[in-house]
Design a protein around this motif. Structure first.
Motif, PDB file in Angstrom:
ATOM      1  N   HIS A 179      21.379  39.053 -93.656  1.00 34.32           N
ATOM      2  CA  HIS A 179      22.087  40.233 -94.143  1.00 34.32           C
ATOM      3  C   HIS A 179      21.678  41.513 -93.412  1.00 34.32           C
ATOM      4  O   HIS A 179      22.013  42.609 -93.851  1.00 34.32           O
TER       5      HIS A 179
ATOM      6  N   LYS B  42      20.009  49.329 -95.454  1.00 36.90           N
ATOM      7  CA  LYS B  42      19.946  48.258 -96.451  1.00 36.90           C
ATOM      8  C   LYS B  42      18.491  48.033 -96.859  1.00 36.90           C
ATOM      9  O   LYS B  42      17.637  47.793 -96.009  1.00 36.90           O
TER      10      LYS B  42
ATOM     11  N   TYR C  17      17.878  34.951 -96.511  1.00 41.63           N
ATOM     12  CA  TYR C  17      18.797  35.980 -97.005  1.00 41.63           C
ATOM     13  C   TYR C  17      18.571  37.306 -96.284  1.00 41.63           C
ATOM     14  O   TYR C  17      19.516  37.975 -95.845  1.00 41.63           O
TER      15      TYR C  17
ATOM     16  N   TYR D 114      19.448  46.104-102.563  1.00 39.65           N
ATOM     17  CA  TYR D 114      19.675  44.723-102.982  1.00 39.65           C
ATOM     18  C   TYR D 114      18.474  44.283-103.817  1.00 39.65           C
ATOM     19  O   TYR D 114      17.360  44.172-103.306  1.00 39.65           O
TER      20      TYR D 114
END
Length: 313
Positions: A264, A156, A260, A191
């Motif tokens: 995540h 990620k 955040y 992201y």
């Protein structure tokens, strides 16, 4: 982007922690050249020591030789694990962050990879003075690894984008280039994050006598404008196969972005460290400065194209 040369600074006797394997795995994929780089801090008192003891005359030479042996031992261990990396080692003396910036320039490095964690820090997320100096003054992108991240693969990636104005457009484009390359190589999810809020709400209420409905309409239009700027940045990547999620986070960037990222389980954050005001190279953006001790993953920090390190000047 091209990454053909990485510089990995190691303090004398610093172990090559597991966090480095994330960067070494990346370098192996790139068939890059990796320089293990040690700086022996030359203390002012060293010149005086020889007056007290003849055995200290060769102190600096002895320390240099010891560091060279340590780096060669690291290379002997790493070479079988990463056969596509060409390793070399450099030992120098001076002020660490200055020598690291000079060393990166001299070796033509594309990326500096550093572990900012030290055992004497209160938490693993408190980053040292040398790291902050590098973030402020290095013209070379800096990858600060997180010591608790043992996984080699990046799953990620967050690209922290600031579209508050148009003055950071080129830096945002640079952040996206790096982010897409890292995400593509690792088949990771990207992201694209932008934190926003109506910062002028107090002014609108106090000086413009705006009511709740008027403020809500203004906030909605502001959000739509920010979203359209994010979409415009993404246009060159319309055909990319990378999985992308665009996230608009409402609130104070200093708090909401770290929350955040940590919630995540993000592996890598790519962000800029430019400040809109102040002396370029000596002041980081307030958001970047504040976030460093709050996020629990590796971070790549970038300067705008054309930034000149004050160290090299």
């Amino acid at each position: 982007m091209t990454y053909r040369r990485l510089l990995i600074p190691l303090a004398p006797k610093q172990p090559l922690g597991s966090g480095f394997h994330q960067a070494l795995h990346f370098a192996n994929q790139k068939k890059a050249r990796v320089t293990l780089f040690a700086v022996i801090e030359k203390l002012a008192e060293m010149q005086d020591l020889s007056r007290y003891s003849v055995s200290t005359l060769n102190l600096l030479d002895n320390a240099t030789n010891q560091c060279e042996r340590e780096l060669k031992e690291h290379i002997e261990t790493l070479s079988p694990q990463y056969p596509d990396i060409e390793f070399d080692a450099v030992v120098t003396t001076g002020i660490p962050y200055i020598e690291i910036i000079k060393g990166a320039e001299k070796t033509g490095s594309d990326l500096i990879v550093i572990d900012a964690h030290r055992d004497h820090k209160e938490t693993a997320c408190q980053w040292g003075t040398s790291t902050r100096h590098l973030m402020r003054e290095s013209n070379i992108p800096l990858w600060t690894i997180h010591p608790l991240r043992e996984s080699r693969q990046i799953k990620k990636v967050v690209a922290a984008i600031d579209v508050t104005g148009t003055d950071l457009t080129e830096l945002n484009e640079q952040i996206l280039q790096h982010a897409f390359e890292f995400a593509s190589m690792n088949q990771a999810t990207l992201y694209l994050c932008h934190a926003w809020r109506l910062e002028s709400e107090g002014y609108l209420r106090e000086w413009n006598r705006c009511d709740d409905l008027e403020i809500a309409v203004i906030a909605k239009k502001l959000r739509e404008d920010r979203a359209s700027r994010l979409e415009a940045l993404m246009e060159p990547y319309a055909d990319s196969k990378t999985s992308v999620e665009i996230t608009m986070l409402e609130g104070d960037a200093k708090k909401i972005l770290p929350d955040y990222i940590n919630s995540h389980d993000i592996d890598l954050v790519i962000m800029g460290t430019v400040c809109r005001t102040g002396i370029a190279g000596f002041v980081m953006g307030n958001t970047a400065e504040y976030m460093l001790d709050k996020i629990q993953c590796s971070v790549i920090t970038l300067k705008p194209e054309g930034f000149k390190s004050p160290v090299l000047e």
